[in-house]
Scaffold this motif. Structure first.
Motif: not given
Length: 204
Positions: A35-53
């Motif tokens: 039940m743990v969701y993960e995100d890996f941010a890199s550079g200027k683009k902060d992708d939050r697909s894990g948070l959205e899920s």
């Protein structure tokens, strides 16, 4: 009783050790590894697909658990909005460490939640007031003769802030914006969601 659902995020500067530290803290607090969701941010683009899920998976009665407060929000506005949304949906919130540990099962945690909700409401009112002032100023300067009334980024922001509020009268909002009801709904939905025509104006 609802589920404990965890969220972790690391950036390039954090390194894998921080990810392990976050996961260990969540597992020790009772969050199941599945039940743990993960995100890996890199550079200027902060992708939050894990948070959205993660947000989509939360149900009323569940509790979102994060290691530190800064793991959840990319900035203060995003943090306030996210926590306010959790509150409205009946989702609990727990921050395990840092200078601001929060647990909404406690009186102090509920108070913190209330503060976040108040900040979100304050932000919405500021946006609404600034936008109305801008529209009034534009009307005072006069319109270009013969131009068809249309939606602008400022009008769309006001419509977003106003739509979905129980006290909003659509006819009054249309009058304030200087557009027809059809034009309003072509750009902004009943709950303040942006539609295709609005996205062309404000950008994606």
């Amino acid at each position: 009783m609802g589920e404990l659902i965890g969220y972790v995020r690391v950036s390039k500067s954090d390194g894998s050790q921080v990810l392990d530290l976050q996961k260990d803290a969540l597992l020790n607090s009772g969050v199941d590894a599945s039940m743990v969701y993960e995100d890996f941010a890199s550079g200027k683009k902060d992708d939050r697909s894990g948070l959205e899920s993660c947000i989509k998976a939360l149900r009323s009665g569940d509790t979102l658990v994060v290691w530190k407060l800064d793991r959840l929000g990319r900035d203060l506005r995003h943090l306030v909005t996210t926590v306010d949304d959790l509150h409205k949906r009946g989702v609990g919130f727990r921050v395990l460490s840092g200078q601001t540990p929060i647990d909404t099962s406690t009186a102090q945690g509920k108070l913190m939640f209330g503060i976040f909700a108040s900040l979100a409401e304050f932000e919405r009112e500021l946006i609404r007031e600034r936008t109305i002032a801008g529209l009034q100023s534009a009307r005072a300067r006069g319109r270009v003769g013969g131009r068809k009334p249309r939606m602008t980024p400022a009008k769309i922001r006001l419509a977003q802030a106003a739509m979905g509020q129980t006290e909003t009268v659509v006819a009054d909002l249309c009058k304030e914006l200087g557009v027809s009801r059809q034009t309003l709904y072509r750009h902004v939905g009943p709950q303040g969601d942006l539609r295709a025509d609005a996205m062309k104006i404000v950008g994606d």
